[in-house]
Design an enzyme around this catalytic site. Structure first.
Site, PDB file in Angstrom:
ATOM      1  N   GLY A 216      10.875  -2.190  -6.004  1.00 45.53           N
ATOM      2  CA  GLY A 216      11.628  -2.778  -7.113  1.00 45.53           C
ATOM      3  C   GLY A 216      13.109  -2.460  -6.980  1.00 45.53           C
ATOM      4  O   GLY A 216      13.496  -1.350  -6.627  1.00 45.53           O
TER       5      GLY A 216
ATOM      6  N   GLU B 267       0.264   0.721  -8.246  1.00 44.65           N
ATOM      7  CA  GLU B 267      -0.070   2.156  -8.336  1.00 44.65           C
ATOM      8  C   GLU B 267      -1.571   2.405  -8.244  1.00 44.65           C
ATOM      9  O   GLU B 267      -2.104   3.267  -8.947  1.00 44.65           O
ATOM     10  CB  GLU B 267       0.490   2.765  -9.620  1.00 44.65           C
ATOM     11  CG  GLU B 267       2.004   2.764  -9.697  1.00 44.65           C
ATOM     12  CD  GLU B 267       2.654   3.471  -8.527  1.00 44.65           C
ATOM     13  OE1 GLU B 267       2.128   4.512  -8.108  1.00 44.65           O
ATOM     14  OE2 GLU B 267       3.678   2.974  -8.027  1.00 44.65           O
TER      15      GLU B 267
ATOM     16  N   THR C 250       4.793   0.945   0.097  1.00 37.54           N
ATOM     17  CA  THR C 250       3.933  -0.155   0.528  1.00 37.54           C
ATOM     18  C   THR C 250       4.609  -1.013   1.595  1.00 37.54           C
ATOM     19  O   THR C 250       5.799  -1.285   1.526  1.00 37.54           O
ATOM     20  CB  THR C 250       3.595  -1.025  -0.704  1.00 37.54           C
ATOM     21  OG1 THR C 250       2.895  -0.213  -1.635  1.00 37.54           O
ATOM     22  CG2 THR C 250       2.758  -2.219  -0.327  1.00 37.54           C
TER      23      THR C 250
END
Lengths: 669, 669
Positions: free
Chosen positions: A192, A435, A153
């Site tokens: 993350g 997701e 992303t």
């Protein structure tokens, strides 16, 4: 946490439970051996109890302190995980269990800076790296010599992957790729662990070679020096700031300024770039979907875990909390005795069980179809994709809805961070977005359903959509019936009619001159609704059928309660979707009146077993981390104990009194 | 915040707006003069721009630092407020405007440690203190020489006020009350500002005199020394810890160990204790409801303010954000062009306008009935109470629902604290609980409705329930009609039939031997649903009628858009409550199909004015405090700017690498 007597109301609740809680625990874990394995994992974890659960609670720390503390804890926890892993084999089932066991029910509801290493970096690497690359990195990744993240992303691009802007341009003269972020919006955003933790990253970028764009591909990129942890030249990396939840995840951003990586850092199991820059297509470009579907399967299991926490807290609290009198002069009642409270909590319990059975079904389906895929059989790929899409959407939105409801059902105390419910809410609402945004996923399911509906007469349908053929067959006769089977049929008919209505609307709009795309967009609210109805039909029937099978090997007392949960779930959703059923089936007003009584009756029957049902999830206090939900029900003592840990209670007068408050009150400001 | 060009898409949106935004702003503020007053308040506030809005964003601070920073800011802000206040009179309207203007749209969405002083301490004091007490304290409270809190809720008691455990026992020998907290559960819990800020508090306790309990009464208690701020002897006071939101409110707990206060500290405007301990009843015990209703009126206005923030952010972001192609080869589309996005956002805009008109209606009703009350006319008290209950419930649950939907509609970016949406969500969900749990409030409304229904034939009904008589009159004939008036009638019929059905169910259950209380509890889900339907009927009809009146003095172009919003609101809720309408009215499947087209058509019509509609709320960037929602639409720049303020980005390598991460990666842990 303090040790004391168990709350008397909870003792009574447990005494009146009509089934064997351990039997249910074994069933939920998937067998006695699985329960024992889980307990062993927990035992190992609890050898570090003080290090993992002691000290000032995270919520009192600053953002930076939280990160440092979560890194400290993650290192302890994952050292233990590494040991467990080394003692076991690493097939996918085991891997998923580890994920759910150690990450899913993590030590912190705020997530972990290592989470993405396990949940994305590793699975993607394993499915896309060729043998040489696996040789080079897999062992180091498995034993955490390197920590990876996954960067897809971008600031400006999420859903629309084709629109990603990051480029990887092959330079045959040096046999390198040049990674570049041409704009602010092309910065990767969200990975993350990437903020301050990971030193490697899989980066998704548009592959250019010989002046041609070959679409998005995956590259493994070293982000930080392994020894000093300094960002490598040309790399701008940092963390993205505070979020609503998941603040231990250390989400990061990354931008590339013509960063060069070796050709062999493109993950080349499927597509390849040869030394001279020739692009070799993947033989089977669809194999890549496996990892994406795998992540969604994990999310469905996680939804069950999160919701299990919420129902454990809300149910135990509702048994301990007494408020108001039902009758003048009586003592105050347990709030679980109020039917409006049962309506919120028992339905959430039923929802949790329903999703558990559906997660298992999805996992089994995934394994069957994934095997077929690897044998070159693509027949059911569309079905698997549509199923994973809609189950991800429904499980996360249900668990978000029910968790929020559990939280609000605990009143003001449910608003305390120490109840754990705010964090669980923040987690479940995040899962509605990550997701795959749920609206987008339901539209993808709808696309598959419309395609299926167009082909309804041309041959047999795959299992999850077979019902469409049944309920639309010319000879099919149907009258509404207040039974589980009747309800399932009703939902199937609603789904079929919505799909059929959408196709008719599409056709009419296109005939009248509208483009396909505009027609699709115009009716997209109805398409989402069709996708949701299809999924609800699947969830109810899976819960009913798989639970019915399972009940055959349960004791009668447990089977009875499981049957009630199936009924409650079916009747609840019937009443929730009454508009659909009244519009599309032959259900009558009299049926509805009876359904309402049936529903009230089920709440009454299940009420005495509420505490037993959540006890069976067997979430230990250390993992539940809730003042309201601990096994002993010492709600008020724990609330006060936690409050006293606030640094604002460490001194009788805060310095701001002298600095600001006093001058203000004296009118000197 | 950085100053730059306005985003091009926003410029285009503003250019195509079909109405005059300023005209709408004046309408929303209540007239041009009100807008100018508001702008003047904002101008004054912005004289302290750097002090109030500069520095490290609160989200990066520790709990303690947040408190200290919020005290610093509150002192600045309320010094300004004090000045404004001194220049104006302090009647209720002005007071409410000040509350909404300065507290409601506060500088921090986390609330303020002084909030309760204004919203509870002052109003309760003004309505319950006798003249002597007002003389003694009112001026000091008004100019903040003392800061008060309001302590009612206890650890073990919220909803059920009669169950409060704190006692105030009168001792005639010293003419003092002895305040005491007999149990842990009797500790007051939640009072805003009480943790570390307030030095006075109104405490609600059971009054005992001459061995007799006279129920709950209010006492003013000094909590901390005015000079040193040390808690007074016998008082255990502290703060309750971190919550999901509102963390600048400094909620506290307090317990009393036989704390003595003078007799004259009981608020004695209504009931009294004479020197010898004789209890003198209030002449009109119901006057006390005034303050409670006032607070609920303020909450309805606040719901509008919170939702206005959420829609401003979500709409502007949706105009700036581009994602996916509708047609192959086209540029990516503004996400506001997707009908599923319009479904989430435009309905929230309509909901915000609907609630605004209803807040005004409630305020007017409150003033009329409050005047009557003070003249001894109690006739409409029950109606006012029921109306305030259900409007508080519906406005907070709608604003919570729509805010959450706006947040999720902004995808991952809406999960960033810098978007402001998480705080707005946390605020709106809290409002579903405080000042009366919504389920309990709707049950209270239902109680009034059933009582009304029992008396339907015995005389004229008060205005808000008059429709029940109309739609149940023997000669009343009705056929569903796809029009606003038809929809309103439909909702009124649903409400009437649910109330009537509940009464029939109650009667049948009681006849069959069930107690009133058990019967009430058994059908309470249906009672809540009846209360909600009644309220929705009121909200839709108020929106329609009051807006229709207002439209007469609007320009045609603005009136047209307002009319569309009324239609959208009515059609949206019709489709949302289709089950009710199909069950209880003559609406047909063909009507429903047309309603869906009508709905899609309305979204299409309103879409071009979306940005104009939220611009009209005129929330300045400093108060909006959102990376996604600022007027200039520089979404990505602001996201990055805010991220770079994270202390985790201040140094390239965090210390935890050396302490934890490196040893772990090297396998040394």
């Amino acid at each position: 946490m303090g040790i004391g007597e168990v709350n008397k109301d909870l003792i009574k609740e447990r005494a009146k439970c009509t089934f064997n809680v351990t039997e249910l625990t074994y069933f939920l874990d998937g067998g006695k051996d699985k329960t024992l394995e889980r307990k062993e994992r927990e035992r190992v974890m609890l050898t570090k109890r003080e290090e993992l659960f002691g000290g000032t609670p995270d919520e009192y720390l600053s953002h930076k302190e939280k990160y440092e503390n979560s890194t400290r804890k993650a290192v302890i926890l994952f050292s233990l995980l590494r040991k467990i892993q080394e003692e076991n084999n690493t097939d996918l089932t085991n891997y998923r269990n580890l994920l759910s066991g150690v990450l899913g029910a993590s030590i912190s509801q705020d997530g972990s800076p290592f989470g993405l290493h396990y949940i994305m970096f590793m699975p993607v690497f394993m499915s896309q790296a060729d043998e040489e690359q696996q040789e080079r990195w897999l062992h180091r990744a498995l034993n955490c010599s390197i920590i990876g993240s996954y960067a897809q992303t971008e600031l400006g691009h999420g859903t629309f992957i084709r629109g990603l802007e990051t480029t990887a341009t092959y330079d045959p003269s040096t046999q390198e790729f040049v990674l570049h972020s041409p704009t602010l919006t092309s910065y990767k955003w969200w990975p993350g662990g990437l903020g301050n933790t990971a030193n490697y990253c899989i980066v998704i970028a548009q592959l250019y070679s010989k002046g041609e764009c070959h679409g998005i591909h995956s590259f493994i990129v070293q982000v930080r020096d392994e020894d000093t942890h300094m960002p490598l030249p040309g790399i701008k990396v940092g963390e993205i700031g505070v979020k609503m939840g998941l603040n231990a995840v250390n989400n990061g951003f990354i931008g590339f300024e013509n960063v060069r990586i070796p050709r062999t850092n493109m993950l080349m199991k499927h597509a390849k770039i040869l030394e001279d820059g020739t692009y070799v297509k993947s033989k089977n470009s669809k194999l890549i979907y496996g990892a994406m579907v795998f992540v969604r399967v994990v999310i469905v299991f996680d939804s069950v875990n999160y919701l299990a926490k919420a129902i454990t807290v809300a149910t135990r609290y509702s048994a301990v909390r007494r408020q108001s009198q039902l009758k003048e002069g009586e003592p105050e009642r347990q709030i679980l005795d109020y039917v409006t409270q049962q309506d919120k909590i028992l339905t959430a319990i039923a929802g949790c069980f329903a999703m558990k059975m559906n997660a298992r079904m999805l996992w089994d389906t995934f394994n069957v179809i994934n095997d077929q895929l690897h044998k070159g059989n693509m027949e059911r790929l569309g079905e698997l994709h549509a199923l994973a899409c809609c189950l991800k959407a429904i499980s996360t939105s249900d668990s978000s809805l029910f968790t929020a409801r559990c939280r609000v059902s605990c009143g003001g105390h449910g608003y305390m961070v120490s109840s754990t419910l705010p964090a669980t809410s923040a987690l479940t609402t995040a899962s509605c977005t990550y997701e795959g945004d749920n609206t987008v996923l339901l539209l993808q399911t709808a696309r598959f359903l419309l395609k299926t509906w167009r082909q309804i007469d041309t041959g047999p349908l795959t299992p999850t959509v077979e019902y469409l053929k049944t309920v639309s067959a010319p000879g099919f006769s149907y009258k509404w019936e207040n039974s589980i089977e009747g309800i399932i049929r009703g939902f199937q008919i609603v789904s079929m009619k919505k799909i059929s209505s959408c196709l008719n609307l599409m056709t009419a709009k296109v005939m009248s001159g509208m483009s396909q795309a505009d027609a699709w967009n115009t009716i997209s609210i109805q398409l989402v609704s069709a996708g949701e109805s299809h999924c609800r039909a699947i969830v109810i029937s899976t819960f009913h059928e798989d639970m019915s099978k399972a009940m055959r090997s349960m004791s009668a007392s447990l089977a009875e309660v499981m049957g009630q949960l199936v009924e409650l779930y079916a009747v609840y959703w019937t009443l929730e979707r009454l508009g659909d059923l009244l519009e599309y089936t032959s259900i009558s007003g009299a049926d509805v009146v009876k359904l309402r009584s049936w529903y009230e009756e089920l709440l009454r029957k299940i009420r005495p077993n509420a505490v037993g049902l959540v006890d069976a999830f067997d979430i230990i206090d250390e993992l539940l981390q809730s003042t309201l939900g601990a096994y002993d029900g010492r709600v008020y003592e724990r609330l006060m104990e936690e409050a006293l840990k606030s640094p604002l209670n460490a001194e009788p007068v805060n310095q701001s009194f002298h600095k600001y408050l006093k001058p203000f009150m004296q009118g000197k400001l």
